[in-house]
Design a protein around this motif. Structure first.
Motif, short mmCIF file in Angstrom:
data_model
loop_
_atom_site.label_atom_id
_atom_site.label_comp_id
_atom_site.label_asym_id
_atom_site.label_seq_id
_atom_site.Cartn_x
_atom_site.Cartn_y
_atom_site.Cartn_z
N PRO A 226 -7.49 8.26 -10.18
CA PRO A 226 -7.03 7.54 -8.99
C PRO A 226 -8.17 6.76 -8.34
O PRO A 226 -9.29 7.26 -8.21
CB PRO A 226 -6.52 8.65 -8.07
N SER A 227 -7.88 5.52 -7.95
CA SER A 227 -8.92 4.70 -7.32
C SER A 227 -9.23 5.17 -5.91
O SER A 227 -10.32 4.92 -5.39
CB SER A 227 -8.47 3.23 -7.29
N ALA A 228 -8.27 5.86 -5.28
CA ALA A 228 -8.49 6.37 -3.93
C ALA A 228 -7.82 7.73 -3.81
O ALA A 228 -6.58 7.81 -3.76
CB ALA A 228 -7.92 5.40 -2.89
N VAL A 229 -8.61 8.79 -3.82
CA VAL A 229 -8.07 10.14 -3.69
C VAL A 229 -8.72 10.81 -2.49
O VAL A 229 -9.93 10.70 -2.29
CB VAL A 229 -8.27 10.95 -4.99
N PHE A 230 -7.90 11.47 -1.68
CA PHE A 230 -8.38 12.05 -0.43
C PHE A 230 -7.97 13.51 -0.34
O PHE A 230 -6.99 13.94 -0.95
CB PHE A 230 -7.81 11.29 0.76
N ARG A 231 -8.73 14.24 0.47
CA ARG A 231 -8.43 15.65 0.68
C ARG A 231 -7.34 15.84 1.74
O ARG A 231 -6.57 16.81 1.68
CB ARG A 231 -9.69 16.40 1.12
N THR A 232 -7.25 14.91 2.70
CA THR A 232 -6.27 15.04 3.78
C THR A 232 -5.60 13.70 4.06
O THR A 232 -6.14 12.63 3.72
CB THR A 232 -6.93 15.52 5.09
N VAL A 233 -4.44 13.77 4.70
CA VAL A 233 -3.74 12.56 5.12
C VAL A 233 -4.57 11.80 6.14
O VAL A 233 -4.60 10.56 6.14
CB VAL A 233 -2.35 12.92 5.69
N PHE B 33 0.43 2.92 6.07
CA PHE B 33 0.83 2.46 4.74
C PHE B 33 2.22 1.84 4.77
O PHE B 33 3.02 2.09 5.66
CB PHE B 33 0.80 3.65 3.76
N ASP B 34 2.47 1.01 3.75
CA ASP B 34 3.81 0.42 3.62
C ASP B 34 4.82 1.48 3.17
O ASP B 34 5.98 1.45 3.59
CB ASP B 34 3.78 -0.72 2.60
N PRO C 89 0.89 -4.04 -10.95
CA PRO C 89 0.07 -4.96 -10.16
C PRO C 89 0.64 -5.23 -8.77
O PRO C 89 -0.01 -5.88 -7.95
CB PRO C 89 0.07 -6.24 -11.00
N ALA C 90 1.85 -4.70 -8.49
CA ALA C 90 2.49 -5.00 -7.21
C ALA C 90 2.05 -4.08 -6.09
O ALA C 90 2.33 -4.36 -4.92
CB ALA C 90 4.01 -4.93 -7.37
N VAL C 91 1.37 -2.97 -6.43
CA VAL C 91 1.03 -1.99 -5.41
C VAL C 91 -0.39 -1.47 -5.60
O VAL C 91 -0.96 -1.57 -6.68
CB VAL C 91 2.01 -0.78 -5.43
N THR C 92 -0.94 -0.93 -4.52
CA THR C 92 -2.16 -0.12 -4.61
C THR C 92 -1.78 1.30 -4.20
O THR C 92 -0.95 1.49 -3.29
CB THR C 92 -3.27 -0.64 -3.70
N VAL C 93 -2.36 2.27 -4.85
CA VAL C 93 -1.95 3.66 -4.64
C VAL C 93 -3.12 4.50 -4.16
O VAL C 93 -4.19 4.51 -4.78
CB VAL C 93 -1.38 4.26 -5.95
N ARG D 115 0.84 -1.20 0.00
CA ARG D 115 0.00 0.00 0.00
C ARG D 115 0.87 1.24 0.00
O ARG D 115 1.70 1.43 0.89
CB ARG D 115 -0.92 -0.01 1.22
N VAL D 116 0.66 2.08 -1.00
CA VAL D 116 1.46 3.29 -1.17
C VAL D 116 0.54 4.50 -1.04
O VAL D 116 -0.53 4.55 -1.66
CB VAL D 116 2.14 3.32 -2.55
N LEU D 117 0.96 5.47 -0.24
CA LEU D 117 0.26 6.75 -0.15
C LEU D 117 1.16 7.83 -0.73
O LEU D 117 2.28 8.02 -0.25
CB LEU D 117 -0.11 7.10 1.29
#
Length: 327
Positions: A61-68, A78-79, A27-31, A6-8
């Motif tokens: 992006p499959s997961a986009v956020f406004r804040t950490v 996250f990894d 395919p090795a990571v999710t972002v 898992r990468v942020l």
């Protein structure tokens, strides 16, 4: 089945958006991606990317956020946490901004310009692996969510602070870099990354502040002017001397840049106009990375007794420019 890492990516501007896109194809990571000023556009429409190296694409992006904090609540810790924020220590502490996403086993990877960027992270996360990386890439965000990228992308990185052992941390970094390389991004791991950081600073520490003072000129326009080219080369010479004194090593010579003259020749050879990030920030009346680009090197020069009069003059001038629109 092996779980994906898992990468942020914190910071969805030009560098963060481009590298999050390339990683997302592996395919090795999710972002997951944290955006700030461009959050609404990226959340709604994704990125429109025009890349000379990779072609045209739309990256949603499959997961986009406004804040950490939102990202951490959804999928943290996250990894890997990739820090692609602008380095503005006079405005905020980048290390504090990622705190909620960092766990005991998180590797922190810095994708930031400038000198002396690592120490705040070492102090805040003394038991986490810290990677200092330097990206050699031409990419800009022309408007929110619209990226224009050139024909080349390279990352050089080194372990700045290791958690368990240098070997284990190198293996973890190699895993991330294999994901990048599988999607066309050249990567190299160095035992000492600082000569690469100073190599990039030859251009960053000269063209950035001079372009602001010139009032909007491209890098190519600056080197065409005899007086401005001389100013750039004399500033670059200070960076060469100081960087070699700080690191005790020669620079790696990326892009054939081995002295000030080869640096300005390299700028002249670039076929499309290049406008620096500091210039764009000043035109948008945003804080500039003046401390990590100029003040930190000047502080090192004073400690080591190295003369840097051009850098000191440029720092005074860009500080005045920023203060003129930030009041």
């Amino acid at each position: 089945m092996k779980l994906k890492s898992r990468v942020l990516v914190v910071g969805g501007g030009a560098i963060g958006g481009l590298f999050a896109w390339r990683l997302s194809l592996s395919p090795a990571v999710t972002v997951s991606l944290v955006c700030r000023s461009n959050y609404q556009k990226v959340k709604t429409s994704g990125y429109l990317i025009n890349s000379a190296q990779f072609g045209k694409a739309v990256y949603r992006p499959s997961a986009v956020f406004r804040t950490v904090e939102e990202a951490a609540a959804a999928d943290g810790p996250f990894d890997y946490v990739i820090v692609a924020l602008k380095a503005l220590p006079n405005i905020y502490d980048s290390s504090e901004s990622i705190q909620q996403a960092v766990g005991p086993n998180t590797m922190i990877v810095l994708f930031q310009n400038g000198i002396g960027i690592e120490e705040p992270f070492v102090k805040r996360f003394p038991f986490n692996s810290l990677v200092s990386s330097v990206s050699f890439v031409s990419v800009k965000q022309e408007e929110d969510g619209v990226l224009k990228h050139g024909g080349f992308s390279m990352i050089a990185a080194g372990i700045h602070n290791f958690k368990r052992s240098l070997g284990e941390d190198t293996e973890k970094l190699e895993h991330l870099f294999r994901a990048f390389e599988s999607q066309g991004v050249s990567c190299t791991i160095e035992s000492d990354i600082q000569p690469y950081r100073w190599q990039k600073h030859i251009l960053n520490g000269s063209t950035n502040p001079v372009s602001v003072i010139c009032g909007g000129s491209s890098c190519q326009e600056m080197v065409k002017n005899d007086y401005c080219r001389r100013l750039l080369e004399e500033t670059m010479e200070e960076i060469f001397v100081l960087g070699k004194r700080v690191t005790g090593k020669a620079f790696p010579g990326v892009d054939g840049i081995v002295d000030p003259q080869s640096a300005t020749e390299y700028i002249s050879s670039i076929p499309v106009p290049v406008y620096t990030s500091m210039l764009v920030d000043s035109q948008c009346k945003r804080p500039m990375e003046r401390d990590v680009i100029l003040k930190n090197p000047i502080d090192l020069a004073e400690k080591l007794g190295v003369s840097v009069p051009h850098m000191k003059a440029l720092y005074a001038l860009v500080t005045m420019v920023e203060e003129s629109y930030s009041k």
